[in-house]
Scaffold this motif. Structure first.
Motif, short mmCIF file in Angstrom:
data_model
loop_
_atom_site.label_atom_id
_atom_site.label_comp_id
_atom_site.label_asym_id
_atom_site.label_seq_id
_atom_site.Cartn_x
_atom_site.Cartn_y
_atom_site.Cartn_z
N VAL A 21 84.24 119.79 69.33
CA VAL A 21 82.90 119.20 69.31
C VAL A 21 82.66 118.53 70.66
O VAL A 21 83.55 117.87 71.20
CB VAL A 21 82.79 118.18 68.15
CG1 VAL A 21 81.44 117.49 68.15
CG2 VAL A 21 83.02 118.89 66.81
N PRO A 22 81.47 118.71 71.23
CA PRO A 22 81.17 118.11 72.54
C PRO A 22 81.25 116.58 72.52
O PRO A 22 81.33 115.95 71.46
CB PRO A 22 79.73 118.55 72.82
CG PRO A 22 79.49 119.71 71.92
CD PRO A 22 80.36 119.50 70.72
N THR A 23 81.18 116.00 73.70
CA THR A 23 81.25 114.54 73.86
C THR A 23 80.19 113.82 73.04
O THR A 23 80.43 112.76 72.48
CB THR A 23 81.10 114.17 75.35
OG1 THR A 23 82.08 114.88 76.09
CG2 THR A 23 81.26 112.69 75.57
N GLU A 24 79.01 114.41 72.97
CA GLU A 24 77.91 113.85 72.18
C GLU A 24 77.39 114.93 71.25
O GLU A 24 77.09 116.04 71.69
CB GLU A 24 76.79 113.35 73.08
CG GLU A 24 77.21 112.21 73.98
CD GLU A 24 76.08 111.69 74.86
OE1 GLU A 24 75.00 112.32 74.91
OE2 GLU A 24 76.29 110.65 75.50
N LEU A 25 77.29 114.59 69.96
CA LEU A 25 76.71 115.51 68.98
C LEU A 25 75.33 114.96 68.64
O LEU A 25 75.20 113.99 67.91
CB LEU A 25 77.61 115.62 67.74
CG LEU A 25 77.18 116.63 66.68
CD1 LEU A 25 77.03 118.03 67.26
CD2 LEU A 25 78.18 116.63 65.53
N THR A 26 74.31 115.60 69.22
CA THR A 26 72.93 115.09 69.13
C THR A 26 71.98 116.25 68.83
O THR A 26 72.41 117.36 68.58
CB THR A 26 72.52 114.45 70.47
OG1 THR A 26 72.43 115.48 71.47
CG2 THR A 26 73.49 113.37 70.92
N HIS A 27 70.69 115.95 68.92
CA HIS A 27 69.67 116.99 68.71
C HIS A 27 69.79 118.12 69.74
O HIS A 27 69.35 119.23 69.50
CB HIS A 27 68.27 116.36 68.78
CG HIS A 27 67.91 115.87 70.14
ND1 HIS A 27 68.43 114.70 70.68
CD2 HIS A 27 67.11 116.40 71.09
CE1 HIS A 27 67.95 114.54 71.90
NE2 HIS A 27 67.15 115.55 72.17
N VAL A 28 70.41 117.83 70.86
CA VAL A 28 70.53 118.82 71.93
C VAL A 28 71.49 119.96 71.55
O VAL A 28 71.25 121.11 71.89
CB VAL A 28 71.00 118.14 73.24
CG1 VAL A 28 71.29 119.16 74.33
CG2 VAL A 28 69.96 117.13 73.71
N ASN A 29 72.55 119.64 70.81
CA ASN A 29 73.57 120.66 70.57
C ASN A 29 73.94 120.85 69.10
O ASN A 29 74.81 121.67 68.80
CB ASN A 29 74.83 120.34 71.38
CG ASN A 29 75.35 118.95 71.12
OD1 ASN A 29 74.94 118.29 70.18
ND2 ASN A 29 76.26 118.51 71.95
N SER A 30 73.32 120.14 68.20
CA SER A 30 73.65 120.26 66.78
C SER A 30 73.41 121.67 66.25
O SER A 30 74.23 122.21 65.50
CB SER A 30 72.86 119.26 65.94
OG SER A 30 73.30 117.96 66.22
N GLU A 31 72.31 122.27 66.66
CA GLU A 31 72.01 123.63 66.20
C GLU A 31 73.04 124.62 66.74
O GLU A 31 73.44 125.56 66.04
CB GLU A 31 70.60 124.04 66.63
CG GLU A 31 70.17 125.39 66.10
CD GLU A 31 70.17 125.48 64.58
OE1 GLU A 31 70.56 126.55 64.06
OE2 GLU A 31 69.79 124.50 63.92
N ASP A 32 73.49 124.40 67.98
CA ASP A 32 74.54 125.26 68.55
C ASP A 32 75.82 125.18 67.73
O ASP A 32 76.46 126.20 67.46
CB ASP A 32 74.84 124.87 70.00
CG ASP A 32 73.69 125.14 70.94
OD1 ASP A 32 72.79 125.95 70.60
OD2 ASP A 32 73.67 124.53 72.03
N LEU A 33 76.19 123.96 67.32
CA LEU A 33 77.41 123.79 66.52
C LEU A 33 77.26 124.47 65.17
O LEU A 33 78.15 125.21 64.74
CB LEU A 33 77.73 122.31 66.35
CG LEU A 33 78.97 121.99 65.52
CD1 LEU A 33 80.22 122.58 66.14
CD2 LEU A 33 79.12 120.49 65.32
#
Length: 118
Positions: A21-33
């Motif tokens: 999981v990236p350093t920050e799990l936010t609106h920017v990358n949640s869909e990617d995860l």
């Protein structure tokens, strides 16, 4: 700018998907995860997804929603979801939100793999 997700398969049958999981799990990358889990989830007996949170420092409400959606997807596919290597701040955050009852949380990725394989 989203961070690239790193994923690999573990286990004798490659039935364990491990995602860093990236350093920050936010609106920017949640869909990617979510997309990474859905597209790469093993279709095996005893399949599992391990989210390696060792490098994660921040999870927003959108990130929590993504984790809950991943949990539901794993339940629907009869797969195990484990969260590994949470730092002390994330442990406190999960306790505050009462998320410990919803997720299997382990000390390390190796512990998660051992739990699934054992």
């Amino acid at each position: 700018m989203s961070q690239e997700l790193h994923a690999r398969f573990e286990g004798a049958d490659s039935n364990i998907l491990v995602i860093e999981v990236p350093t920050e799990l936010t609106h920017v990358n949640s869909e990617d995860l979510r997309g990474e889990v859905h597209s790469r989830m093993p279709d095996h007996d005893r399949a599992a997804v391990v989210l390696d949170l060792s490098g994660c420092r921040l999870i927003t409400s959108i990130g929590v929603a993504a984790l809950l959606q991943i949990r539901e997807a794993c339940l629907d596919s009869h797969s195990t979801l484990l969260l590994a290597a949470l730092n002390s701040e994330l442990v406190e955050f999960f306790q505050m939100l009462r998320l410990f009852d919803l997720f299997q949380i382990v000390e390390s990725v190796d512990d998660a793999i051992d739990r699934v394989a054992g």
